[in-house]
Scaffold this motif. Structure first.
Motif, mmCIF file in Angstrom:
data_model
loop_
_atom_site.group_PDB
_atom_site.id
_atom_site.type_symbol
_atom_site.label_atom_id
_atom_site.label_comp_id
_atom_site.label_asym_id
_atom_site.label_seq_id
_atom_site.Cartn_x
_atom_site.Cartn_y
_atom_site.Cartn_z
ATOM 1 N N ALA A 168 -8.996 -3.143 -1.936
ATOM 2 C CA ALA A 168 -7.852 -2.046 -2.628
ATOM 3 C C ALA A 168 -8.687 -1.082 -2.248
ATOM 4 O O ALA A 168 -8.239 0.346 -1.808
ATOM 5 C CB ALA A 168 -7.114 -2.500 -3.577
ATOM 6 N N GLU A 169 -10.108 -0.374 -2.919
ATOM 7 C CA GLU A 169 -10.715 0.261 -1.772
ATOM 8 C C GLU A 169 -10.605 0.304 -0.701
ATOM 9 O O GLU A 169 -10.301 2.205 -0.511
ATOM 10 C CB GLU A 169 -12.475 -0.269 -2.869
ATOM 11 N N THR A 175 -6.874 5.829 4.034
ATOM 12 C CA THR A 175 -5.698 6.518 3.314
ATOM 13 C C THR A 175 -5.762 7.773 3.168
ATOM 14 O O THR A 175 -4.976 8.938 3.560
ATOM 15 C CB THR A 175 -4.019 5.759 2.149
ATOM 16 N N ALA A 176 -6.711 7.872 2.426
ATOM 17 C CA ALA A 176 -7.166 9.550 1.270
ATOM 18 C C ALA A 176 -7.581 10.198 2.826
ATOM 19 O O ALA A 176 -7.321 11.445 2.821
ATOM 20 C CB ALA A 176 -8.175 9.076 0.669
ATOM 21 N N GLN A 177 -8.239 9.796 3.970
ATOM 22 C CA GLN A 177 -8.928 10.121 5.011
ATOM 23 C C GLN A 177 -7.849 10.902 5.519
ATOM 24 O O GLN A 177 -8.267 11.900 6.379
ATOM 25 C CB GLN A 177 -10.166 9.752 5.528
ATOM 26 N N ALA A 178 -7.041 10.136 5.627
ATOM 27 C CA ALA A 178 -5.419 10.134 7.011
ATOM 28 C C ALA A 178 -5.329 11.544 5.973
ATOM 29 O O ALA A 178 -4.598 12.625 6.479
ATOM 30 C CB ALA A 178 -4.825 9.287 6.944
ATOM 31 N N LYS A 198 2.311 -11.718 6.123
ATOM 32 C CA LYS A 198 1.880 -10.003 5.466
ATOM 33 C C LYS A 198 1.294 -9.061 6.106
ATOM 34 O O LYS A 198 0.213 -9.469 7.130
ATOM 35 C CB LYS A 198 1.129 -10.034 4.004
ATOM 36 N N LYS A 199 1.771 -7.834 7.018
ATOM 37 C CA LYS A 199 1.076 -6.861 7.747
ATOM 38 C C LYS A 199 0.820 -5.135 7.406
ATOM 39 O O LYS A 199 1.730 -4.631 6.867
ATOM 40 C CB LYS A 199 1.625 -6.844 9.495
ATOM 41 N N PHE A 200 0.015 -4.874 7.483
ATOM 42 C CA PHE A 200 -0.101 -3.601 6.738
ATOM 43 C C PHE A 200 -0.317 -2.434 7.954
ATOM 44 O O PHE A 200 -0.519 -2.803 9.423
ATOM 45 C CB PHE A 200 -1.506 -3.035 6.390
ATOM 46 N N PHE A 201 0.713 -1.684 7.692
ATOM 47 C CA PHE A 201 0.755 -0.176 8.986
ATOM 48 C C PHE A 201 0.832 0.784 8.046
ATOM 49 O O PHE A 201 1.473 1.291 7.612
ATOM 50 C CB PHE A 201 1.939 -0.202 9.836
ATOM 51 N N LEU A 202 -0.277 2.122 9.218
ATOM 52 C CA LEU A 202 -0.427 2.697 8.179
ATOM 53 C C LEU A 202 0.272 4.008 9.127
ATOM 54 O O LEU A 202 0.078 4.240 10.003
ATOM 55 C CB LEU A 202 -1.937 3.804 8.017
#
Length: 281
Positions: A168-169, A175-178, A198-202
């Motif tokens: 999570a960190e 995400t924070a830098q984006a 499960k897949k992560f897409f920013l």
């Protein structure tokens, strides 16, 4: 040799981990190719590109061009960036249709403002969270990447970055830098209740605050049924769009015609073009 359970980014810098042997192994693995194609299709879908014209896309961490293959099939143009010379060598051998650039995205995206209509990245961004050299600062490298990417994208466009966050960190750091670089948007998680799917897409927006797309498998209790339904819907959608079946004669002829328009040397069409060869015993 590191154990198979270790994450690739823990085994060394990407330009060293993906040497000639690993690059070929990666590209020739049918399971890897299938997964890469599926994630590329989903990433391009999340870009929400217009259907009435071809777009120019940036592929960050393009590797051997597996993601670019899908972009080309959809009728778009692309430029790929990767830090691994071996991966790009394989892409050249495969005669991918996009242009290739050897570069470290942690140093920034070296293109003029508003160059691209969108950006995708498959399994690459998490590498920026590692400090492979004493001079590397993950937060600074991530900010440099996102701030220059923001500039290189046209207003109203999107960037969709598929990644495998370690925890999570790390997800919060990325995400924070984006967001600090000016993007809006957030994380789209497909099949959140499945350990394997499960897949992560920013999903990031440039200049406008769009509606974040919903993740797949989030509204159906029976995930397997939902996934089957989704697959059927996509098949119908592709048929409606009139896309040629992959590897068919029409698909091959369309690909050859695209390459001719790009000024590349292509063999002449014959009655044998696209014809399946008989198996040899």
């Amino acid at each position: 040799m590191a154990g198979s359970g270790r994450r690739p980014e823990h085994r060394g810098p990407p330009e060293l981990f993906y040497d000639e042997a690993e690059a070929r192994k990666y590209t020739q693995n049918s399971r890897v190719v299938e997964i890469q194609s599926q994630m590329s299709e989903r990433a391009v879908e999340l870009l929400g590109l217009p259907e009435d014209r071809p777009c120019l896309l940036l592929d960050v961490g393009c590797g051997s061009g597996l993601s670019g293959d899908y972009i080309s099939e959809e009728g778009h143009y692309w430029i790929g960036m990767d830090i691994s010379p071996a991966m790009l060598d394989v892409a050249v051998e495969r005669e991918v249709e996009g242009d290739l650039l050897l570069a470290d995205v942690g140093h920034g995206i070296p293109f003029r403002p508003g160059t691209f209509d969108g950006c995708i990245s498959i399994s690459a961004v998490q590498w920026l969270c590692n400090a492979d050299k004493k001079s590397h600062s993950p937060p600074k490298r991530l900010y440099r990447f996102f701030s220059t990417l923001y500039t290189a994208l046209a207003r109203g466009s999107r960037a969709v970055l598929q990644l495998y966050p370690e925890n999570a960190e790390q997800l919060e750091l990325i995400t924070a830098q984006a967001m600090r670089a000016g993007f809006t948007g957030g994380m789209v998680v497909d099949y959140p209740n499945s350990a394997k799917a499960k897949k992560f897409f920013l999903c990031l927006f440039v200049g406008t605050s769009g509606t974040l797309p919903k993740g797949l498998g989030t509204e159906c209790a029976n995930e397997e049924l939902h996934q089957a339904k989704f697959t059927n819907e996509r098949t119908r959608f592709r048929n409606i769009k009139g896309k040629s079946v992959k590897k068919s004669r029409d698909w091959i002829l369309e690909k050859k015609e695209r390459r001719r328009r790009q000024g590349k040397e292509v063999r002449a069409d014959t009655k044998y073009t696209g014809r399946k060869r008989r198996p040899h015993f």
